[in-house]
Design a protein around this motif. Structure first.
Motif, PDB file in Angstrom:
ATOM      1  N   VAL A 163       1.015  -1.099   0.031  1.00  0.00           N
ATOM      2  CA  VAL A 163      -0.020   0.149  -0.041  1.00  0.00           C
ATOM      3  C   VAL A 163       0.924   1.236  -0.081  1.00  0.00           C
ATOM      4  CG1 VAL A 163      -1.870   1.483   1.126  1.00  0.00           C
ATOM      5  CG2 VAL A 163      -1.659  -1.225   1.208  1.00  0.00           C
ATOM      6  N   ALA A 164       1.979   1.293   0.683  1.00  0.00           N
ATOM      7  CA  ALA A 164       3.004   2.486   0.816  1.00  0.00           C
ATOM      8  C   ALA A 164       3.442   2.778  -0.683  1.00  0.00           C
ATOM      9  CB  ALA A 164       4.107   1.998   1.619  1.00  0.00           C
ATOM     10  N   ALA A 165       3.821   1.568  -1.540  1.00  0.00           N
ATOM     11  CA  ALA A 165       4.406   1.770  -2.761  1.00  0.00           C
ATOM     12  C   ALA A 165       3.159   2.228  -3.699  1.00  0.00           C
ATOM     13  CB  ALA A 165       4.375   0.264  -3.419  1.00  0.00           C
ATOM     14  N   ARG A 167       0.941   4.527  -2.513  1.00  0.00           N
ATOM     15  CA  ARG A 167       0.802   5.748  -2.260  1.00  0.00           C
ATOM     16  C   ARG A 167       2.028   6.747  -2.781  1.00  0.00           C
ATOM     17  NH1 ARG A 167       4.928   7.193   1.303  1.00  0.00           N
ATOM     18  NH2 ARG A 167       4.151   5.608   3.021  1.00  0.00           N
ATOM     19  N   ARG A 168       2.993   6.185  -2.767  1.00  0.00           N
ATOM     20  CA  ARG A 168       4.557   6.887  -3.189  1.00  0.00           C
ATOM     21  C   ARG A 168       4.242   6.930  -4.713  1.00  0.00           C
ATOM     22  NH1 ARG A 168       8.860   2.885  -1.904  1.00  0.00           N
ATOM     23  NH2 ARG A 168      10.093   4.505  -2.750  1.00  0.00           N
ATOM     24  N   THR A 169       3.869   5.870  -5.437  1.00  0.00           N
ATOM     25  CA  THR A 169       3.634   6.051  -6.848  1.00  0.00           C
ATOM     26  C   THR A 169       2.818   7.099  -7.379  1.00  0.00           C
ATOM     27  OG1 THR A 169       4.070   3.609  -7.280  1.00  0.00           O
ATOM     28  CG2 THR A 169       2.956   4.826  -8.886  1.00  0.00           C
ATOM     29  N   ALA A 170       1.504   7.217  -6.524  1.00  0.00           N
ATOM     30  CA  ALA A 170       0.769   8.247  -6.970  1.00  0.00           C
ATOM     31  C   ALA A 170       1.129   9.678  -6.648  1.00  0.00           C
ATOM     32  CB  ALA A 170      -0.435   8.215  -6.030  1.00  0.00           C
ATOM     33  N   VAL A 171       2.080   9.843  -5.321  1.00  0.00           N
ATOM     34  CA  VAL A 171       2.907  11.279  -5.235  1.00  0.00           C
ATOM     35  C   VAL A 171       3.861  11.480  -6.196  1.00  0.00           C
ATOM     36  CG1 VAL A 171       4.154  12.503  -3.728  1.00  0.00           C
ATOM     37  CG2 VAL A 171       2.141  11.080  -2.847  1.00  0.00           C
ATOM     38  N   VAL A 172       4.780  10.556  -6.497  1.00  0.00           N
ATOM     39  CA  VAL A 172       6.018  10.844  -7.393  1.00  0.00           C
ATOM     40  C   VAL A 172       5.764  10.714  -8.873  1.00  0.00           C
ATOM     41  CG1 VAL A 172       8.382  10.028  -7.616  1.00  0.00           C
ATOM     42  CG2 VAL A 172       7.400   9.919  -5.512  1.00  0.00           C
ATOM     43  N   VAL A 173       4.830   9.831  -9.179  1.00  0.00           N
ATOM     44  CA  VAL A 173       4.532   9.542 -10.839  1.00  0.00           C
ATOM     45  C   VAL A 173       2.912  10.018 -11.122  1.00  0.00           C
ATOM     46  CG1 VAL A 173       5.177   7.984 -12.613  1.00  0.00           C
ATOM     47  CG2 VAL A 173       6.319   7.619 -10.407  1.00  0.00           C
ATOM     48  N   HIS A 175       1.483  10.579 -13.996  1.00  0.00           N
ATOM     49  CA  HIS A 175       1.221   9.717 -14.855  1.00  0.00           C
ATOM     50  C   HIS A 175       0.463   8.335 -14.342  1.00  0.00           C
ATOM     51  CE1 HIS A 175       3.804  12.442 -17.233  1.00  0.00           C
ATOM     52  NE2 HIS A 175       2.823  12.509 -18.051  1.00  0.00           N
ATOM     53  N   ALA A 176       1.161   8.024 -13.354  1.00  0.00           N
ATOM     54  CA  ALA A 176       0.708   6.395 -12.933  1.00  0.00           C
ATOM     55  C   ALA A 176      -0.238   6.585 -11.742  1.00  0.00           C
ATOM     56  CB  ALA A 176       1.950   5.661 -12.536  1.00  0.00           C
ATOM     57  N   ARG A 177      -0.712   7.703 -11.506  1.00  0.00           N
ATOM     58  CA  ARG A 177      -1.616   7.877 -10.168  1.00  0.00           C
ATOM     59  C   ARG A 177      -2.977   6.855 -10.512  1.00  0.00           C
ATOM     60  NH1 ARG A 177      -2.303  10.952  -5.861  1.00  0.00           N
ATOM     61  NH2 ARG A 177      -4.408  10.761  -4.782  1.00  0.00           N
ATOM     62  N   PRO A 178      -3.561   6.874 -11.813  1.00  0.00           N
ATOM     63  CA  PRO A 178      -4.890   5.972 -11.778  1.00  0.00           C
ATOM     64  C   PRO A 178      -4.294   4.481 -11.562  1.00  0.00           C
ATOM     65  CG  PRO A 178      -4.738   7.566 -13.717  1.00  0.00           C
ATOM     66  CD  PRO A 178      -3.350   7.557 -12.785  1.00  0.00           C
ATOM     67  N   TRP A 179      -3.163   3.832 -12.014  1.00  0.00           N
ATOM     68  CA  TRP A 179      -2.739   2.538 -11.645  1.00  0.00           C
ATOM     69  C   TRP A 179      -2.684   2.394 -10.250  1.00  0.00           C
ATOM     70  CZ3 TRP A 179       1.981   3.411 -15.365  1.00  0.00           C
ATOM     71  CH2 TRP A 179       1.479   3.830 -16.602  1.00  0.00           C
ATOM     72  N   ALA A 180      -2.079   3.343  -9.744  1.00  0.00           N
ATOM     73  CA  ALA A 180      -1.884   3.345  -8.232  1.00  0.00           C
ATOM     74  C   ALA A 180      -2.968   3.254  -7.221  1.00  0.00           C
ATOM     75  CB  ALA A 180      -0.848   4.491  -7.557  1.00  0.00           C
TER      76      ALA A 180
END
Length: 309
Positions: A163-165, A167-173, A175-180
């Motif tokens: 779940v942390a991964a 969260r971090r994906t949504a914040v840093v990337v 373009h990838a927020r929908p996948w996160a």
């Protein structure tokens, strides 16, 4: 756009073009034996890693090791600081290292598998690999960008990291927020309604950041689906019962592939192209792993492979 990003984008597209794709995966899946399937991979970027594989688990791990190597190569092509976009996208490899270590610690494996070598895509593995117990691992996670998983049982540690991964994906990337968000919805749905486990406080907090407060607090799967925001409800929209979440998983991979392909075509030169390449390469590896399992069963694709291909 900097020259470094332009060069990275061009190389990322060239790397994607070398992979088997859906047609290649179907050919592999139709092989009558695993050995035949591995011969099919000899002309692909996976060949360097799979040529010494002795069985299905080894072959599947070799496929993901090849993917990681190419993500590291891609990170090396990017301008200074560019690799930070790839670190959360490669978090699954670090989680896999932790899972392997936990299985060895509780006796389910005689020894831990050789860890994935993360290089510049590492989050905290050089510290985590020295943890001798789950309690020590929790302490080290809490002191790292992963954050406290909220417990030191194996499932709590791994769920917290996953779940942390997201969260971090949504914040840093971005373009990838929908996948996160979709990934977080799948993770939380399984924890609550398949495994019937309560969420730790940190996991509930991360889930609320991605999914809003209603879904992680839902008492039933139906309430969970209704409580999801539109940005994540898509992943379970066609799954009426928790037992069908495997179909949602395949749908998640399809969305990642289609979005990644759009980014490759339309994002011109920059981070979007690189994120799109990572998405397409990751789906290819997932698909090839499923195809190898099909070949090992005599060329009979399973439902998950059919749903993705």
């Amino acid at each position: 756009m900097s020259v470094g990003w332009v060069a990275g984008a061009v190389r990322a597209k060239a790397l994607v073009d070398r992979y088997p794709g859906a047609d290649g995966a179907r050919e592999i899946a139709a092989c009558a034996t695993l050995d035949d399937a591995l011969r099919c991979l000899a002309a692909t970027p996976y060949s360097r890693y799979v040529r010494t594989a002795g069985g299905l688990p080894e072959a599947q791990r070799a496929v993901t090791a090849a993917l990681l190597w190419h993500l590291r190569v891609l990170a090396g092509w990017l301008p200074r600081g560019g690799a930070r976009f790839l670190v959360p996208l490669a978090a699954g490899f670090e989680i896999a290292n932790v899972v392997s270590r936990l299985l060895a610690q509780d006796g389910r494996r005689t020894e831990a598998a050789e860890p994935y070598r993360l290089g510049a895509l590492e989050t905290a593995w050089r510290s985590l690999e020295h943890a001798g117990t789950p309690a020590e691992l929790r302490t080290m996670l809490a002191a790292s960008p992963w954050g406290d998983p909220g417990g030191d049982t194996p499932w709590a540690l791994v769920t917290g990291m996953r779940v942390a991964a997201a969260r971090r994906t949504a914040v840093v990337v971005p373009h990838a927020r929908p996948w996160a968000e979709g990934r977080a919805a799948l993770l939380i749905a399984r924890e609550l309604f398949v495994y019937q486990r309560s969420l730790s406080t940190p996991v509930r907090r991360d889930a609320a950041r991605l999914l809003g407060a209603r879904a992680p607090s839902a008492a039933t799967y139906e309430e969970f689906r209704e409580g999801l925001p539109a940005t994540s409800r898509w992943v379970v929209a066609d799954v009426a019962e928790p037992g069908g979440l495997w179909r949602a998983e395949a749908g998640w991979w399809r969305r990642v592939h289609s979005d990644g392909a759009v980014l490759l075509r339309e994002a011109r030169h920059g981070p979007g192209v690189v994120v799109g390449a990572v998405a397409v390469l990751s789906v290819d590896a997932w698909r090839v792993r499923a195809a190898l399992e099909s070949a090992a069963r005599g060329g009979r694709p399973g439902e998950v492979f059919d749903a993705l291909a």
